[in-house]
Design an enzyme around this catalytic site. Structure first.
Site, PDB file in Angstrom:
ATOM      1  N   CYS A 102      -5.684  -0.621   8.522  1.00 21.46           N
ATOM      2  CA  CYS A 102      -5.748  -0.303   7.228  1.00 21.46           C
ATOM      3  C   CYS A 102      -7.412  -0.577   6.143  1.00 21.46           C
ATOM      4  CB  CYS A 102      -4.836  -1.304   6.658  1.00 21.46           C
ATOM      5  SG  CYS A 102      -4.914  -0.923   5.676  1.00 21.46           S
ATOM      6  N   CYS A 260      -4.416   5.413   1.050  1.00 26.59           N
ATOM      7  CA  CYS A 260      -4.551   5.251   2.012  1.00 26.59           C
ATOM      8  C   CYS A 260      -5.746   5.895   2.446  1.00 26.59           C
ATOM      9  CB  CYS A 260      -2.952   5.728   2.653  1.00 26.59           C
ATOM     10  SG  CYS A 260      -3.039   5.285   4.786  1.00 26.59           S
TER      11      CYS A 260
HETATM   12  O1  PYC Z   1      -4.583   1.742   3.886  1.00 24.22           O
HETATM   13  O2  PYC Z   1      -5.627   1.996   5.914  1.00 24.22           O
HETATM   14  C1  PYC Z   1      -4.167   1.879   4.380  1.00 24.22           C
HETATM   15  C2  PYC Z   1      -3.363   1.783   4.690  1.00 24.22           C
HETATM   16  C3  PYC Z   1      -2.614   1.986   6.406  1.00 24.22           C
HETATM   17  C4  PYC Z   1      -1.063   1.547   5.296  1.00 24.22           C
HETATM   18  C5  PYC Z   1      -0.720   1.489   4.349  1.00 24.22           C
HETATM   19  N1  PYC Z   1      -2.291   1.251   4.018  1.00 24.22           N
END
Ligand code: PYC
Length: 339
Positions: A102, A260
């Site tokens: 993550c 993300c």
């Molecule tokens: O920031 O890689 C990320 C992530 C994965 C799921 C939620 N955030």
């Protein structure tokens, strides 16, 4: 009325301490205390994550779900690292289970621990995760931590498939991309309309249906580790003028408020494969709430006929507080999801 609260006067069954952050709007609840880490088996953070999942999944439910958490809560657990030179080990959990990597969570953990003087930031910080070791570097402004850049795990496009999904008459083209987690990547042009926040519930339903269709269609085997895997995250993206945009759906239907971190890396791998992003070129990626990460590929190479990219992401994280969670002896409620 001033109330003096001392939880130690309460007969509690269990107590958990967390440090909470948000990275570009996405929470990370970092478990500091409440279980005995020496009971975790294994010689890597990945093995310890699996051991935690076997023995302590109740703790994930208790901290992330209602009534102590909520459907969009995200968690991280700190453990001793095993990799040479790693300063800390961390693994990640969501409303459904555990992720291998993550980006927003790593930024949150590193920023918070440095701000609180628990990690030295003299040089780069190596962090062992279930997906491998990543490297963090801090940027400062006005004497404080402003942003964290993470050199993430290598990423690549795994396969492009066409699947049928219940909400569309025509088949959907999906790129399956690895960036620490396996992603189902979908260009929003194939769907009706654009990525509007007001349509979040619809994208959650579609994102889960796409993930299910891909996991039914493909038996994914990681080409470099030979491990079997599943798509854990769906990313629906669209182009923008000064930044591309996406909505990222994972867990039991939670939505990443940040762009993300692993999703940004997956998108950069996809663009590189299509000849649309070169090594060194900056890449801005925007979340469904309008927050951004800055990405960059720092390397690309051919390995066993696969184009492998090495990405970095940069983002800011902020401490939102600490919590002492308790479970009273007659409280039956570990954690629940309403739907
Ligand atoms: O920031 O890689 C990320 C992530 C994965 C799921 C939620 N955030």
């Amino acid at each position: 009325m001033k109330v003096d609260v001392n939880l130690e006067t309460l007969p509690t069954e269990e107590t958990f301490t967390t440090l909470d952050t948000h990275t570009a709007g996405e929470p990370t609840r970092i478990l500091l205390d409440g279980f005995d880490p020496s009971t975790l088996e294994g010689e890597s953070v990945r093995a310890k994550r699996d051991s935690f999942a076997d023995r302590y999944d109740r703790v994930r439910e208790l901290l992330l779900k209602e009534p102590r958490g909520h459907d969009n809560m995200f968690g991280a657990v700190l453990v001793e690292p095993h990799a040479d030179d790693a300063a800390l080990g961390v693994f990640f959990m969501d409303s459904k289970g555990y992720l291998d990597m993550c980006g927003h969570g790593t930024i949150g953990v590193v920023a918070a621990l440095v701000k609180l003087g628990q990690l030295s930031s003299d040089q780069t910080i190596q962090v062992e995760t279930p997906a491998g070791v990543v490297e963090a570097e801090l940027q400062y402004a006005d004497g404080g931590v402003e942003a964290v850049t993470i050199e993430m795990v290598d990423s690549f496009v795994y396969e492009t498939v066409t699947v049928s999904v219940p909400f569309l008459d025509s088949p959907l083209e999906v790129d399956v991309v690895y960036a620490g987690n396996f992603f189902a990547m979908v260009d929003c042009q194939q769907l009706e309309g654009s990525l509007e926040t007001a349509r979040t519930a619809q994208f959650v339903e579609w994102g889960l249906a796409i993930r299910e269709a891909i996991n039914e269609e493909l038996d994914i085997v990681h080409p470099f580790t030979d491990e079997q895997a599943q798509v854990s995250i769906t990313e629906i993206y669209e182009s923008g003028d000064d930044a591309d945009r996406s909505i990222v759906v994972f867990g039991n239907g939670q939505v990443d408020r940040s762009p993300c971190g692993t999703g940004t890396c997956a998108k950069m791998a996809l663009l590189h494969e299509a000849g649309k992003l070169s090594v060194g070129e900056p890449y801005a990626y925007e979340s469904i709430i309008g927050t951004r990460f800055q990405g960059r590929l720092i390397d690309a190479s051919e390995q066993n006929g696969i184009t492998v990219t090495t990405p970095t992401i940069t983002g800011s994280a902020w401490i939102t507080g600490t919590h002492t969670f308790v479970k009273e002896p007659r409280d039956q409620m570990d954690g629940f999801t309403l739907y």
